[in-house]
Design a protein around this motif. Structure first.
Motif, PDB file in Angstrom:
ATOM      1  N   MET A 332       1.043  -5.521  35.358  1.00 37.78           N
ATOM      2  CA  MET A 332      -0.489  -5.980  34.905  1.00 37.78           C
ATOM      3  C   MET A 332      -0.301  -7.243  34.127  1.00 37.78           C
ATOM      4  SD  MET A 332      -2.661  -3.847  36.578  1.00 37.78           S
ATOM      5  CE  MET A 332      -4.192  -3.910  35.435  1.00 37.78           C
ATOM      6  N   MET A 333      -0.908  -8.438  34.430  1.00 39.33           N
ATOM      7  CA  MET A 333      -1.291  -9.172  33.448  1.00 39.33           C
ATOM      8  C   MET A 333      -2.791  -9.495  32.841  1.00 39.33           C
ATOM      9  SD  MET A 333       0.190 -12.428  35.975  1.00 39.33           S
ATOM     10  CE  MET A 333       0.782 -13.635  34.500  1.00 39.33           C
ATOM     11  N   ASP A 334      -2.686  -9.936  31.699  1.00 41.46           N
ATOM     12  CA  ASP A 334      -3.498  -9.668  30.532  1.00 41.46           C
ATOM     13  C   ASP A 334      -4.253 -10.806  30.068  1.00 41.46           C
ATOM     14  OD1 ASP A 334      -4.457  -9.089  27.558  1.00 41.46           O
ATOM     15  OD2 ASP A 334      -4.842  -7.254  28.840  1.00 41.46           O
ATOM     16  N   ARG A 335      -5.729 -11.078  30.227  1.00 44.76           N
ATOM     17  CA  ARG A 335      -6.480 -12.346  30.001  1.00 44.76           C
ATOM     18  C   ARG A 335      -6.357 -12.490  28.294  1.00 44.76           C
ATOM     19  NH1 ARG A 335      -9.078 -15.253  33.370  1.00 44.76           N
ATOM     20  NH2 ARG A 335      -9.052 -13.749  34.853  1.00 44.76           N
ATOM     21  N   ASP A 336      -6.204 -11.366  27.498  1.00 44.61           N
ATOM     22  CA  ASP A 336      -6.082 -11.556  26.308  1.00 44.61           C
ATOM     23  C   ASP A 336      -4.976 -12.171  25.599  1.00 44.61           C
ATOM     24  OD1 ASP A 336      -8.982 -10.628  25.763  1.00 44.61           O
ATOM     25  OD2 ASP A 336      -8.255  -8.529  25.329  1.00 44.61           O
ATOM     26  N   LEU A 337      -3.753 -11.337  26.253  1.00 52.10           N
ATOM     27  CA  LEU A 337      -2.422 -11.958  25.822  1.00 52.10           C
ATOM     28  C   LEU A 337      -2.194 -13.380  26.218  1.00 52.10           C
ATOM     29  CD1 LEU A 337      -0.296  -8.973  27.082  1.00 52.10           C
ATOM     30  CD2 LEU A 337      -1.049  -9.666  24.586  1.00 52.10           C
ATOM     31  N   ASN A 338      -2.952 -13.851  27.487  1.00 54.98           N
ATOM     32  CA  ASN A 338      -2.676 -15.286  27.986  1.00 54.98           C
ATOM     33  C   ASN A 338      -3.493 -16.250  26.903  1.00 54.98           C
ATOM     34  OD1 ASN A 338      -2.014 -17.189  29.942  1.00 54.98           O
ATOM     35  ND2 ASN A 338      -4.434 -17.460  30.243  1.00 54.98           N
ATOM     36  N   SER A 339      -4.776 -15.782  26.070  1.00 54.23           N
ATOM     37  CA  SER A 339      -5.415 -16.398  25.475  1.00 54.23           C
ATOM     38  C   SER A 339      -4.709 -16.756  24.248  1.00 54.23           C
ATOM     39  CB  SER A 339      -6.650 -16.078  25.132  1.00 54.23           C
ATOM     40  OG  SER A 339      -6.608 -14.512  24.587  1.00 54.23           O
ATOM     41  N   GLN A 340      -3.743 -15.669  23.768  1.00 54.63           N
ATOM     42  CA  GLN A 340      -2.880 -15.886  22.642  1.00 54.63           C
ATOM     43  C   GLN A 340      -1.574 -16.877  22.813  1.00 54.63           C
ATOM     44  OE1 GLN A 340      -2.163 -11.727  21.179  1.00 54.63           O
ATOM     45  NE2 GLN A 340      -4.001 -11.166  22.094  1.00 54.63           N
ATOM     46  N   GLY A 341      -1.677 -17.149  24.299  1.00 48.14           N
ATOM     47  CA  GLY A 341      -0.392 -18.032  24.347  1.00 48.14           C
ATOM     48  C   GLY A 341       0.808 -17.292  24.444  1.00 48.14           C
ATOM     49  N   ILE A 342       0.700 -16.323  24.945  1.00 46.96           N
ATOM     50  CA  ILE A 342       1.900 -15.322  25.431  1.00 46.96           C
ATOM     51  C   ILE A 342       2.272 -15.623  26.429  1.00 46.96           C
ATOM     52  CG2 ILE A 342       3.078 -13.164  25.569  1.00 46.96           C
ATOM     53  CD1 ILE A 342       2.253 -13.569  22.754  1.00 46.96           C
ATOM     54  N   GLU A 343       3.699 -15.944  27.143  1.00 49.77           N
ATOM     55  CA  GLU A 343       4.101 -16.411  28.342  1.00 49.77           C
ATOM     56  C   GLU A 343       5.353 -15.592  28.676  1.00 49.77           C
ATOM     57  OE1 GLU A 343       4.917 -20.505  27.850  1.00 49.77           O
ATOM     58  OE2 GLU A 343       2.869 -20.999  28.129  1.00 49.77           O
ATOM     59  N   PRO A 344       5.318 -14.643  29.753  1.00 49.54           N
ATOM     60  CA  PRO A 344       4.348 -14.432  30.556  1.00 49.54           C
ATOM     61  C   PRO A 344       3.373 -13.405  29.998  1.00 49.54           C
ATOM     62  CG  PRO A 344       6.193 -13.368  31.343  1.00 49.54           C
ATOM     63  CD  PRO A 344       6.503 -14.167  29.952  1.00 49.54           C
ATOM     64  N   PRO A 345       1.959 -13.618  30.287  1.00 49.10           N
ATOM     65  CA  PRO A 345       1.044 -12.409  29.458  1.00 49.10           C
ATOM     66  C   PRO A 345       0.888 -10.979  30.270  1.00 49.10           C
ATOM     67  CG  PRO A 345      -0.308 -13.938  30.835  1.00 49.10           C
ATOM     68  CD  PRO A 345       1.172 -14.292  31.108  1.00 49.10           C
ATOM     69  N   ILE A 346       2.217 -10.508  30.208  1.00 45.12           N
ATOM     70  CA  ILE A 346       2.199  -9.000  30.798  1.00 45.12           C
ATOM     71  C   ILE A 346       1.865  -7.948  29.954  1.00 45.12           C
ATOM     72  CG2 ILE A 346       3.742  -7.395  31.696  1.00 45.12           C
ATOM     73  CD1 ILE A 346       5.248  -9.704  33.173  1.00 45.12           C
ATOM     74  N   ASN A 347       0.886  -7.109  30.256  1.00 47.12           N
ATOM     75  CA  ASN A 347       0.673  -6.119  29.326  1.00 47.12           C
ATOM     76  C   ASN A 347       1.338  -4.919  29.862  1.00 47.12           C
ATOM     77  OD1 ASN A 347      -0.453  -3.870  27.851  1.00 47.12           O
ATOM     78  ND2 ASN A 347      -2.823  -4.424  28.407  1.00 47.12           N
ATOM     79  N   VAL A 348       2.223  -4.451  29.118  1.00 48.40           N
ATOM     80  CA  VAL A 348       3.116  -3.324  29.561  1.00 48.40           C
ATOM     81  C   VAL A 348       2.448  -1.789  29.295  1.00 48.40           C
ATOM     82  CG1 VAL A 348       5.229  -4.369  28.594  1.00 48.40           C
ATOM     83  CG2 VAL A 348       4.287  -2.790  27.456  1.00 48.40           C
ATOM     84  N   LEU A 349       1.445  -1.676  28.806  1.00 49.62           N
ATOM     85  CA  LEU A 349       0.699  -0.276  28.800  1.00 49.62           C
ATOM     86  C   LEU A 349       0.228   0.120  30.060  1.00 49.62           C
ATOM     87  CD1 LEU A 349      -0.881  -0.517  25.233  1.00 49.62           C
ATOM     88  CD2 LEU A 349       1.434   0.474  25.827  1.00 49.62           C
ATOM     89  N   PRO A 350      -0.655  -0.739  30.769  1.00 51.29           N
ATOM     90  CA  PRO A 350      -0.932  -0.402  32.023  1.00 51.29           C
ATOM     91  C   PRO A 350      -0.040  -0.438  33.140  1.00 51.29           C
ATOM     92  CG  PRO A 350      -2.509  -2.403  31.527  1.00 51.29           C
ATOM     93  CD  PRO A 350      -1.335  -1.808  30.284  1.00 51.29           C
ATOM     94  N   SER A 351       0.777  -1.326  32.890  1.00 50.37           N
ATOM     95  CA  SER A 351       2.127  -1.542  33.965  1.00 50.37           C
ATOM     96  C   SER A 351       2.835  -0.202  34.238  1.00 50.37           C
ATOM     97  CB  SER A 351       2.870  -2.848  33.592  1.00 50.37           C
ATOM     98  OG  SER A 351       1.975  -4.014  33.348  1.00 50.37           O
ATOM     99  N   LEU A 352       3.394  -0.325  35.369  1.00 49.76           N
ATOM    100  CA  LEU A 352       4.417   0.902  35.766  1.00 49.76           C
ATOM    101  C   LEU A 352       5.157   0.608  36.949  1.00 49.76           C
ATOM    102  CD1 LEU A 352       4.450   4.297  35.792  1.00 49.76           C
ATOM    103  CD2 LEU A 352       2.719   4.041  37.489  1.00 49.76           C
ATOM    104  N   SER A 353       6.153   1.141  36.785  1.00 48.96           N
ATOM    105  CA  SER A 353       7.337   0.997  37.791  1.00 48.96           C
ATOM    106  C   SER A 353       7.724   2.599  38.120  1.00 48.96           C
ATOM    107  CB  SER A 353       8.646   0.093  37.573  1.00 48.96           C
ATOM    108  OG  SER A 353       9.570   0.074  38.670  1.00 48.96           O
TER     109      SER A 353
END
Length: 472
Positions: A332-353
């Motif tokens: 899951m890529m996250d809009r809030d993380l992207n706005s903070q300049g995080i690259e890549p803006p991956i939100n690990v909490l809703p992500s899953l493998s």
């Protein structure tokens, strides 16, 4: 071969023609216009006396005087190992100025489903060089792991980073013995600007040498968009199961593919399903995604990373919803993380493998991988919860322990997730960054890690330095 001049109707990308003999479903058709142009199409529906044909190049120039020829065969992809390094359009024709393709064989693009009895369970690690994926949502060979993004988020940059960095570590250590690694990049409905960015990056980094690129642009016919992923997967299956490559297939953007399905369904006047998409969209997506996997007795493998943009960032939209049912997790890529300049803006909490646990550990990545991942996930989740609490009571009201978890959440985003699009971290580097962060927490809080691993990897000086900073 019979030729007909019996076109009765033209509707969007579809042409309807009368016939006096049975015509096969998916059969390839040639339509010759009165101007002398020859267009290719495919039989979409065949009933007694009439067929509907979807035209790949669009229906411009076709009228009732056009001639229709049925070729008696389905669409095939010319495959050869020499496709590596080539750039093709969405119909499989070379657009890189290189020579014509001389195929070893021609394969039906629909392909055959892998017999479940012959499938091998995916459990070998693929290193993408991206910590948020390798460390927290590990990709394994034969898996299908989509990236859920949103409009305007940098999913293209992440796709390119994975395309140029992805490797099979043990194959590298074996000094080239065994299977090689290849990337199939299928772009659907992208703009010319995006296409230029993709090609500039592939050529600049040298990733094109081990890749096959299929380009379907936004102004290309929607019908072609349905063919592009099937051509890409047919090529991947040939390289994997005939030439013993480990193939990573990146498909972007599956949302454009599904929009093409909806457009053609509307032209056929089908009864629409949820939000106007065809009722068979689940089956159609499954036909693509389920072509990933490993086969017993074959060295190669096909791994898929489909990328889709969620309309309105809505993960309940039919496209991400159905994709999630078929695939083994999501990034899951996250809009809030992207706005903070995080690259890549991956939100690990809703992500899953879902296959991660079988692809990590001693002999695959490192024995501490699973414990470190679990502990970081738990600590980051707690830090996220505390952020909500700080908004209400303020940071001064929190205990020293809670403040350490808040600091952990901030450092996790800025040091672990944040790495830029040009940094390629090995799995060892990723886990060492994880230990740096976990060492800022008291040992007593590391309740998901084996004590022997804590003794081996915990950095006392890290914890002491953080405590000294807090005291100051």
């Amino acid at each position: 071969m019979k030729e007909y001049q019996t076109i009765t109707e033209i509707s969007g990308p579809l042409v309807f023609a009368e016939v006096d003999e049975p015509v096969g479903y998916d059969e390839i058709v040639e339509i010759e216009t009165p101007q002398g142009d020859t267009l290719r199409g495919q039989v979409l529906e065949s009933s007694e006396g009439i067929v509907s044909i979807q035209v790949f190049e669009g229906t411009g120039g076709i009228d009732r005087n056009a001639s229709v020829r049925f070729l008696g065969e389905t669409m095939k992809m010319p495959v050869t190992e020499d496709l590596l390094g080539r750039v093709l359009d969405g119909s499989g024709n070379p657009i890189d100025g290189g020579p014509e393709i001389v195929p070893d064989e021609r394969r039906d693009i629909v392909g055959e489903a892998i017999n479940p009895f012959s499938r091998e369970y995916p459990e070998e690690f693929i290193q993408t060089g991206v910590s948020a994926i390798d460390g927290m949502n590990t990709l394994v060979r034969g898996q299908k792991l989509p990236i859920f993004s949103g409009s305007g988020l940098p999913h293209n940059e992440l796709a390119l980073q994975i395309a140029r960095q992805a490797t099979v570590p043990e194959e590298e250590e074996g000094e080239g013995e065994g299977s090689e690694f290849a990337v199939i990049f299928g772009a659907m409905g992208i703009t010319a600007e995006e296409a230029n960015e993709f090609m500039d990056d592939f050529e600049r980094t040298g990733a094109l040498e081990r890749s096959v690129v299929f380009m379907n642009l936004a102004d290309d016919p929607a019908v072609e968009r349905q063919v592009t992923p099937r051509l890409a997967l047919t090529t991947a299956e040939y390289l994997a199961f005939e030439e013993d490559y480990h193939v990573l297939v990146i498909l972007t953007d599956m949302t454009n593919y599904c929009e093409a399905l909806r457009e053609i369904g509307a032209a056929r006047e089908e009864v629409p399903g949820r939000r106007g998409y065809p009722g068979y969209m689940y089956t159609d997506l499954a036909q693509l995604y389920e072509r990933a996997g490993r086969i017993e007795g074959k060295e190669g493998s096909v791994t898929q990373i489909p990328i889709l943009t969620m309309p309105g960032d809505d993960d309940t939209h039919p496209i991400p919803d159905l994709t999630g049912y078929i695939t083994e997790g999501q990034i899951m890529m996250d809009r809030d993380l992207n706005s903070q300049g995080i690259e890549p803006p991956i939100n690990v909490l809703p992500s899953l493998s879902r296959l991660m646990d079988d692809g990590i550990g001693e002999g695959l990545t490192r024995e501490d991988h699973g414990d470190v991942s679990d502990q970081m996930y738990a600590a980051y989740a707690e830090g996220e919860d505390l952020r909500d609490l700080v908004n209400i009571v303020g940071r001064e009201a929190l205990s020293e322990r809670d403040n350490k978890f808040l600091d952990f959440a901030d450092r996790f985003e800025t040091e672990f997730v944040q790495q830029g699009y040009d940094t390629n971290r090995s799995i060892d580097e990723t886990l060492e960054v994880g230990w740096d962060l976990l060492s800022a927490l008291p040992k007593t809080e590391l309740n998901r890690i084996d004590e022997d691993l804590i003794e081996e990897h915990y950095r006392e000086e890290e914890g002491e330095a953080v405590e000294a900073t807090a005291d100051d």
